[in-house]
Design an enzyme around this catalytic site. Structure first.
Site, PDB file in Angstrom:
ATOM      1  N   TYR A 127    -136.437 -32.463 -19.423  1.00  0.00           N
ATOM      2  CA  TYR A 127    -136.230 -31.272 -18.599  1.00  0.00           C
ATOM      3  C   TYR A 127    -135.791 -31.669 -17.194  1.00  0.00           C
ATOM      4  O   TYR A 127    -134.825 -31.119 -16.646  1.00  0.00           O
ATOM      5  CB  TYR A 127    -137.508 -30.436 -18.530  1.00  0.00           C
ATOM      6  CG  TYR A 127    -137.366 -29.210 -17.653  1.00  0.00           C
ATOM      7  CD1 TYR A 127    -136.535 -28.160 -18.032  1.00  0.00           C
ATOM      8  CD2 TYR A 127    -138.032 -29.122 -16.429  1.00  0.00           C
ATOM      9  CE1 TYR A 127    -136.379 -27.039 -17.218  1.00  0.00           C
ATOM     10  CE2 TYR A 127    -137.884 -28.010 -15.618  1.00  0.00           C
ATOM     11  CZ  TYR A 127    -137.056 -26.974 -16.013  1.00  0.00           C
ATOM     12  OH  TYR A 127    -136.896 -25.868 -15.201  1.00  0.00           O
ATOM     13  N   GLY A 177    -133.300 -13.986 -13.856  1.00  0.00           N
ATOM     14  CA  GLY A 177    -131.993 -13.405 -14.127  1.00  0.00           C
ATOM     15  C   GLY A 177    -131.972 -11.908 -13.928  1.00  0.00           C
ATOM     16  O   GLY A 177    -131.003 -11.335 -13.394  1.00  0.00           O
ATOM     17  N   GLY A 221    -127.965 -15.738 -18.692  1.00  0.00           N
ATOM     18  CA  GLY A 221    -129.404 -15.659 -18.867  1.00  0.00           C
ATOM     19  C   GLY A 221    -130.079 -14.607 -18.016  1.00  0.00           C
ATOM     20  O   GLY A 221    -130.797 -14.920 -17.069  1.00  0.00           O
ATOM     21  N   SER A 247    -133.963 -27.195 -10.098  1.00  0.00           N
ATOM     22  CA  SER A 247    -135.423 -27.094 -10.116  1.00  0.00           C
ATOM     23  C   SER A 247    -136.024 -28.226  -9.289  1.00  0.00           C
ATOM     24  O   SER A 247    -135.420 -29.302  -9.146  1.00  0.00           O
ATOM     25  CB  SER A 247    -135.930 -27.189 -11.562  1.00  0.00           C
ATOM     26  OG  SER A 247    -137.325 -27.382 -11.617  1.00  0.00           O
ATOM     27  N   GLY A 272    -137.216 -13.197 -16.030  1.00  0.00           N
ATOM     28  CA  GLY A 272    -137.553 -12.630 -14.733  1.00  0.00           C
ATOM     29  C   GLY A 272    -136.557 -12.929 -13.645  1.00  0.00           C
ATOM     30  O   GLY A 272    -136.140 -12.037 -12.905  1.00  0.00           O
TER      31      GLY A 272
END
Length: 313
Positions: free
Chosen positions: A177, A26, A20, A148, A24
């Site tokens: 998520y 990656g 990926g 995250s 931004g």
């Protein structure tokens, strides 16, 4: 002492594999690793975007060694195909960064029958690492999972989502998520346990970018998701978030800091881990639960049809 990219050593002769790279975060990872001499293998679903990333990297590092492999993490057959390509083309991978992801799309099933977020963010990467394991193991690679702060939003993982029957609960995009990012962190911890128990040189660590201004907030919106909240979040994030470059720092430290020996979790040290300079991040008790890790690992093997015997061949 604050860690900066000046602390990254010479990476000449080392090969990094990043999933990926067209967003931004990656792109920042690729730029910085190439600038320090690493050879890069980068993956993307969109060939045109991948070439744009390559052009960005080479504009700053003209002699960068960078190759693109097409990969759709939401398609397990394509994960196997792409992994086979990597195994055929390269004889070592020193660093693998599991960076690709999707965020808060509407409910959608993949071609394999899984909910899109758990499939892309966790199952695809699990199968990717499992297929590549002989190469990663023999290279004594460092494997970095990108999690995250959203992993703190949930207190478990509904393992029924790792079946083609799916969970009977009503789909909640934020919960799904959060569970997918918790799965990334649980996977990283369990890989470290298993590699350590087997006496392998593989180092498994994790990091998160805080709240960074990247394209991740647009991924769900881009497949028809997010609705008004997703639209506002994508555009509003740019007002409060730190830059993609700042968000990449914990991941870069996780990828390159020789002081890390496995099991660490890094992130921004500012308010609630949302921004700031990189350092040790807090993970929930659930993320450290070895029983959940064992169950998730076994469920992931069944879901992907991919055995992942860390200590075996």
């Amino acid at each position: 002492m604050t860690w900066t990219t000046d602390d990254i050593g010479d990476l000449t002769g080392r090969r990094a594999l990043i999933t990926g790279v067209t967003g931004g975060l990656g792109t920042q990872l690729a730029r910085e690793l190439a600038r320090h001499g690493a050879s890069l293998v980068v993956t993307a679903r969109d060939a045109a975007k991948a070439e744009a990333t390559v052009a960005t990297v080479r504009a700053e590092t003209p002699d960068a060694d960078i190759e693109v492999v097409s990969l759709d993490l939401a398609d397990l057959a394509d994960v196997r195909r792409a992994a086979d390509e990597v195994l055929e083309r390269w004889d070592r991978i020193d660093l693998a960064i599991n960076n690709a992801g999707i965020m808060i799309p509407p409910f959608r099933e993949t071609v394999d029958g899984f909910e899109l977020q758990i499939a892309t963010n966790h199952l695809g990467h699990f199968a990717w690492n499992a297929h590549l394991w002989p190469l990663l193991r023999d290279s004594s690679a460092r494997v970095v999972a990108v999690s995250s702060v959203a992993h703190t939003m949930v207190n478990g993982i509904d393992l029924r989502s790792l079946t083609t029957e799916g969970s009977p609960r009503r789909y909640k995009r934020w919960q799904s998520y959060g569970e997918s990012k918790l799965a990334n962190l649980v996977f990283s911890q369990e890989l470290d346990r298993r590699a350590s128990a087997a006496g392998l040189g593989v180092v498994s660590v994790a990091a998160h970018p805080g709240v960074a201004s990247t394209e991740l907030t647009k991924t769900g919106f881009g497949v028809g998701g997010g609705g008004p909240i997703g639209f506002l979040m994508h555009h509003g994030t740019h007002l409060v978030a730190q830059s993609a470059r700042a968000g990449s720092l914990p991941v870069l430290q996780a990828a390159t800091d020789p002081a890390l020996t496995g099991g660490e979790y890094l992130g921004p040290r500012g308010f609630r881990g949302m921004r700031g300079r990189p350092g040790t991040a807090s993970m929930t008790r659930t993320a450290r639960d070895p029983e959940l890790a064992r169950l998730l690992w076994e469920a992931s093997e069944r879901a992907t049809g991919t055995p992942f015997p860390v200590a075996g061949d």
